[in-house]
Scaffold this motif. Sequence first.
Motif, PDB file in Angstrom:
ATOM      1  N   GLN A  15       8.772   4.571   9.298  1.00 58.30           N
ATOM      2  CA  GLN A  15       9.046   4.619   7.855  1.00 58.30           C
ATOM      3  C   GLN A  15       8.270   3.568   7.064  1.00 58.30           C
ATOM      4  O   GLN A  15       7.927   3.791   5.901  1.00 58.30           O
ATOM      5  N   PHE A  16       8.019   2.429   7.682  1.00 56.80           N
ATOM      6  CA  PHE A  16       7.425   1.301   6.953  1.00 56.80           C
ATOM      7  C   PHE A  16       6.240   0.737   7.726  1.00 56.80           C
ATOM      8  O   PHE A  16       6.071   0.990   8.926  1.00 56.80           O
ATOM      9  N   LEU A  82       9.090  -6.997   7.470  1.00 61.12           N
ATOM     10  CA  LEU A  82       8.824  -5.846   6.600  1.00 61.12           C
ATOM     11  C   LEU A  82       8.544  -6.337   5.179  1.00 61.12           C
ATOM     12  O   LEU A  82       9.244  -7.224   4.681  1.00 61.12           O
ATOM     13  N   VAL A  84       9.346  -5.026   2.289  1.00 62.23           N
ATOM     14  CA  VAL A  84      10.157  -4.154   1.420  1.00 62.23           C
ATOM     15  C   VAL A  84      11.328  -4.974   0.905  1.00 62.23           C
ATOM     16  O   VAL A  84      11.622  -6.082   1.389  1.00 62.23           O
ATOM     17  N   THR A  88      16.230  -1.681   0.144  1.00 61.38           N
ATOM     18  CA  THR A  88      15.515  -0.606   0.853  1.00 61.38           C
ATOM     19  C   THR A  88      15.686  -0.744   2.361  1.00 61.38           C
ATOM     20  O   THR A  88      15.964   0.230   3.071  1.00 61.38           O
TER      21      THR A  88
END
Length: 505
Positions: A15-16, A82, A84, A88
Motif C-alpha cells: 500500500q505504501f 512510512l 504518511v 492514514t
Amino acid sequence: MELSVELLLETLQEQFSVSDYHIETGCPLLGRPLLYAPGESVRPGQVYLTTQPAAPLCRQDLCTIYLEGAAPKRSGGSWICLHVSMATAFNAVQQIFDHFDQWEERLEQIIMRHGTIQDLLNTAHELLQNPLMVVGMDFTLIAQAGEEDLPAEQRIFDPEADSMELFNALEQDEIYQEMQRSLEPFLYPAHIMGWRSWNVNITSRGYNTHRLILAETSRSLHASDGWLLSRLVPYVGYLLEWAQDPSQSDNSLHGLFHRILSDRTADYIEMSRQLSRLDWREEDTYFCLVFKVTYLDKKKLAANVICSHIEKNYHYSCSFLYQEDIVTFFDATKEGKGLDEIAGEMKYFIRESFLKAGYSRAMQGHGNLRRQYVQACIALDVGSRIKPYLWIHHFNNVVFPYLLEQSTRRLPGYMVSHEGLLALQQHDRLQHTEYMKTLRVYLDQNLNAMQTAKELFIHRSTFLYRLEKIKEILDSHLDDPDELVYLSLSFRLLDTEQKKQDSKR
C-alpha cells in the motif's frame, strides 16, 4: 488474530512506500496497533505508531511504525518507516488486522458447518493466490486449489501423473528428508519438483502424516506465506482427523478384498457374487502379490502412490494396504497376461522402489483368494530368509523349504527323522563308516546301483556290500515307496537341524 511482523511489513509495502525497516529475529506475534505517547509504559507483542524518534520503543518484543519522516535514534527491535500521516497509517494497520481476522473467521465457519478440506483450500487460495495442496507423507493428493496455474508437467501429485521415479528421488534427497522432520514452515527449492514451495507438516498422534504445500507460480513466495500456512494447518489437521475415506466402503473392490483377507467368518459365496457383479468373474484366473518395504520408514511409506501406480498400469488389478504390507490381486485373464509376464514387467519397478515382493500361484476362481494371499506372504517370508539377496520370491520356489520348516515347528528335525537313519548316523560316528553318504547318493540316483558306485568312486561289489549292511541297520529292504520318500525327507531335516546348530556357534 495476531500477525507476524513479516506479514505486517509485506502488506504495508503493497500500500505504501516503505523508506526503511528492520525485522528482529524472534519478534513475537503482534496485536492491534496502539498510539505511543512519550512517558507511557509499553506492552510487549504490540504494534506502536509514533511521529517522533523514541528510544524506549527499540525493543525486541514489539514493532514500531515511525511516521512522517521520524526514524529510530538507534537500532534494535523491529521497526518500519512510512512517510504518511498518523491517521492514514493507523487506519491502514487496522484494516490489515480486520482483513486477516475475517479470513480466520471464514476458516472457523467452515469447521463449524462441517465443511471439507477443499473448502479450506479454496478460501486460503483467495488470499494466497498460488496453488495449494494437501498431500500425505506417502504422496497421496488429498485436496488442491488453484492447480490450473501449474503447468501439466508440474502437477506431480495428480493421480493420473506417473511420478514414482520422482517420488523415489525425493525420498533420497537430503533437503526433502530435512523438510519431512521440520517443525516449522520450510521453503523447499525448485531443483526437483520444478517450483519452489512453502511446506508445513501436519502432525497426528506424534507423527507427521500430511503436508500443506503452497507452490510458487505467478506470484513470488514471501516469508509471510509460510506463517499463513501454519495458521491454516490446525484447521486442515482437524478435518483430516475426522475425514472418512469413501473409497474404502465395503461395496468397493478394495473393501471386498479387505474383508476377504480380514474376516474369516465372511460369507464367501456372497463375496464371490459381489466380485462377479464388479466383473471379477469366477471363471477368471487370479494371483496375489505382496510387497514389503525394506529401506523406507513405514511412516513415510508411499503405499497409496504405489497402489495407484500399479492400478494405473494394470487396469484389472486391485492394490491396497493391509497390515502394513501392500497387497495386490491381479485378474490375469482380463489383463491377457500370465503371472510370469506380469512379474517380468514388475521386476524393475520393485527393485527401483526398494521393495521386497512375494508372488502366489495363479489359480482359477474366487475360492482360493485368501489362500493365495497366504501363499504370497509365505513366499515373501521364507524367500527373504533363505535368499535375502533377492528382491522377488515366488511361492513355487519356497514350497519345499516351507514344508521342512513346518515339519519341525514343534519338534526338532532329529526327532521326526527316520529312526533307522539316526542309527545309521550313529554307526558312522562310532565305526568311521560312510553308510549315510552311501545311502544318500543311492536315493539321489533313484536306486541305481551302477550310477551310485560311479558317483562314490567305488567298485560295484563294494557298494553292494555296503548296501546290505545299510539295510541290516535300517531293518528295511528299501522297497517301500513311502519309506524311501521318508528317508529322503529325513536327510533334509537333519541338514536343516545341522544348519541351525552351526548358526548358533
